[in-house]
Design an enzyme around this catalytic site. Structure first.
Site, mmCIF file in Angstrom:
data_model
loop_
_atom_site.group_PDB
_atom_site.id
_atom_site.type_symbol
_atom_site.label_atom_id
_atom_site.label_comp_id
_atom_site.label_asym_id
_atom_site.label_seq_id
_atom_site.Cartn_x
_atom_site.Cartn_y
_atom_site.Cartn_z
ATOM 1 N N THR A 95 12.284 22.362 36.991
ATOM 2 C CA THR A 95 12.796 23.324 37.976
ATOM 3 C C THR A 95 12.224 22.992 39.352
ATOM 4 O O THR A 95 11.005 22.919 39.528
ATOM 5 C CB THR A 95 12.427 24.762 37.573
ATOM 6 O OG1 THR A 95 13.096 25.071 36.348
ATOM 7 C CG2 THR A 95 12.856 25.759 38.629
ATOM 8 N N HIS A 138 18.899 29.807 40.809
ATOM 9 C CA HIS A 138 17.903 30.567 40.044
ATOM 10 C C HIS A 138 18.402 31.988 39.768
ATOM 11 O O HIS A 138 17.640 32.960 39.806
ATOM 12 C CB HIS A 138 16.560 30.615 40.789
ATOM 13 C CG HIS A 138 15.357 30.582 39.879
ATOM 14 N ND1 HIS A 138 14.651 29.431 39.633
ATOM 15 C CD2 HIS A 138 14.751 31.552 39.148
ATOM 16 C CE1 HIS A 138 13.652 29.707 38.803
ATOM 17 N NE2 HIS A 138 13.696 30.993 38.493
ATOM 18 N N TYR A 188 7.677 24.010 35.082
ATOM 19 C CA TYR A 188 7.331 24.298 36.479
ATOM 20 C C TYR A 188 6.194 23.375 36.874
ATOM 21 O O TYR A 188 5.292 23.105 36.072
ATOM 22 C CB TYR A 188 6.866 25.748 36.644
ATOM 23 C CG TYR A 188 7.977 26.766 36.638
ATOM 24 C CD1 TYR A 188 9.019 26.704 37.555
ATOM 25 C CD2 TYR A 188 7.981 27.801 35.714
ATOM 26 C CE1 TYR A 188 10.031 27.647 37.561
ATOM 27 C CE2 TYR A 188 8.988 28.756 35.708
ATOM 28 C CZ TYR A 188 10.012 28.665 36.630
ATOM 29 O OH TYR A 188 11.013 29.600 36.631
ATOM 30 N N SER A 232 11.222 28.240 28.371
ATOM 31 C CA SER A 232 10.613 28.274 29.700
ATOM 32 C C SER A 232 9.106 28.042 29.625
ATOM 33 O O SER A 232 8.462 28.419 28.642
ATOM 34 C CB SER A 232 10.880 29.640 30.350
ATOM 35 O OG SER A 232 10.086 29.823 31.512
ATOM 36 N N LYS A 269 16.736 20.962 37.750
ATOM 37 C CA LYS A 269 17.346 22.291 37.878
ATOM 38 C C LYS A 269 17.070 22.887 39.261
ATOM 39 O O LYS A 269 15.939 22.838 39.750
ATOM 40 C CB LYS A 269 16.794 23.217 36.788
ATOM 41 C CG LYS A 269 17.448 24.585 36.708
ATOM 42 C CD LYS A 269 16.941 25.339 35.482
ATOM 43 C CE LYS A 269 17.649 26.661 35.303
ATOM 44 N NZ LYS A 269 17.293 27.656 36.328
#
Length: 385
Positions: A160, A280, A134, A110, A256
């Site tokens: 994402t 999520h 992100y 992540s 995602k």
């Protein structure tokens, strides 16, 4: 290595993780937005789907091996990107990446990890892994982050799309979630009951967001990190940004957070390699359908144009089989991974993967199939999905 032969299901790992991980970090993993209705539905809706048991079928020569975006996998399961993984267990992301490499499944790091891209590359001898991105307002930081991902031998980028703004998670507010934890009386009392966790944290230098601190402009330490993250998630994210990132990255791209057929069609037309049906983990829009409920319509709409995967609620190999039957080429595990990590570190993650693969293999056989790539909705009882 601990003897984990008596650990027979993911729930066993969850119970142990709850006893070993400080409350604020366990709750961070094991919670959803608002009423947590969607979070609970992710898991519960799998149980409604029933399997057809077949007999007098040759069950020899079984294999769970498959591919995800062309990558060979021991089973159609990847470890999902999870924020603050290194707060479930010291060096958590490193341990997860090692376990995934040894088992033969992809690991996804992540953006909001404790261990950095460079840490993962170094600790796995530069074995390819995936990175979740992100989109931040600071586009220079994003460009540098993508370059760092390339340098770390990241083989696919997961973008994402469902965190332009943050869903409200009541437990995080009540616990005063921070990384590392603030030394409040409430936290110190709880930490005193977690000696194993505390010893692990004393033995590592990795206690903050490794991809951000020292890399993002104006973020040199923890005091400046919270204000930066609060301002950085970009509510203006658009499909034009997806196109920009696709060009900048230049490699396999996974989108995602797709929960709607219309968005799935846009994802397919974007030229991405895969999409992930995901809410999520029920942590954003409470009241959205479960991922497994949303999956069939999306797979039917775009399954021939783009690989369709799903995450959310997978706690067993049976869940993986049901997702595969309903059109998911691959699945991702987040909480199952975190429970395992919090319980026993790297050995726990290995055990979780073993449990899921064994359940997948045996259930597939009972349903009259020997190859995971032959599984379709005909293994499911009509009227239950």
């Amino acid at each position: 290595m601990p003897d984990l032969s008596q650990i027979t299901c993911i729930e066993d790992l969850r119970v142990i993780a709850q006893s070993r991980v400080p409350r604020m970090f366990y709750d961070y993993a094991d919670s959803g937005a608002w009423t947590e209705g969607t979070y609970r539905a992710n898991e519960a809706d799998f149980h409604k789907i029933k399997l057809r048991q077949r007999v007098a079928v040759n069950m020899e020569g079984r294999s769970t091996r498959s591919t995800m975006i062309g990558q060979e996998v021991a089973m159609p399961v990847a470890i999902a990107p999870t924020g603050m993984t290194g707060m479930q267990h010291a060096d958590g992301e490193i341990l997860g990446a090692r376990a995934a490499k040894a088992f033969g499944v992809p690991f996804t790091l992540s953006t909001m990890s404790i261990c950095s891209l460079e840490d993962i590359a170094e600790s796995t001898d530069r074995h390819p892994f995936w990175f979740q991105l992100y989109v931040m307002r600071d586009r220079d930081f994003i460009e540098r982050l993508i370059e760092r991902a390339k340098a770390a031998n990241v083989s696919a980028l997961q973008l994402t799309l469902d965190l332009q703004i943050l869903g409200q998670r009541h437990k995080d507010i009540k616990n005063g979630l921070t990384a590392p934890p603030k030394p409040t009386l409430k936290n110190l009392i709880n930490l005193a009951t977690k000696p194993r966790w505390c010893l692990g944290m004393l033995g590592t230098k990795r206690r903050s967001f490794g991809n951000i601190v020292g890399h993002a402009k104006g973020v040199g330490d923890l005091s400046s990190l919270s204000s930066w993250t609060a301002e950085q998630f970009d509510p203006a994210l658009s499909w034009a940004d997806v196109e920009w990132i696709k060009k900048l990255w230049g490699g396999p791209l996974i989108l995602k957070g797709i929960m709607d057929v219309e968005d799935a069609r846009l994802a397919a037309s974007s030229g991405a390699d895969a999409l992930i049906v995901s809410n999520h983990g029920g942590r954003q829009l409470d009241g959205a359908p479960s991922s497994i409920e949303a999956l069939p319509a999306i797979a039917e709409a775009v399954g021939t144009e783009i690989e369709v995967w799903m995450d959310g609620g997978i706690r067993s190999g049976q869940d993986v089989l049901k997702a595969r039957a309903l059109g998911a080429r691959g699945t991702l595990i987040g909480r199952s991974f975190l429970y395992a990590l919090g319980a026993f570190g790297e050995a726990g993650v290995t055990r979780a993967l073993q449990i899921i693969q064994k359940e997948l293999d045996i259930t597939m056989a009972f349903c009259g199939r020997t190859q995971i790539d032959e599984v379709d909705s005909s293994i499911l009882l009509p009227g239950t999905f």
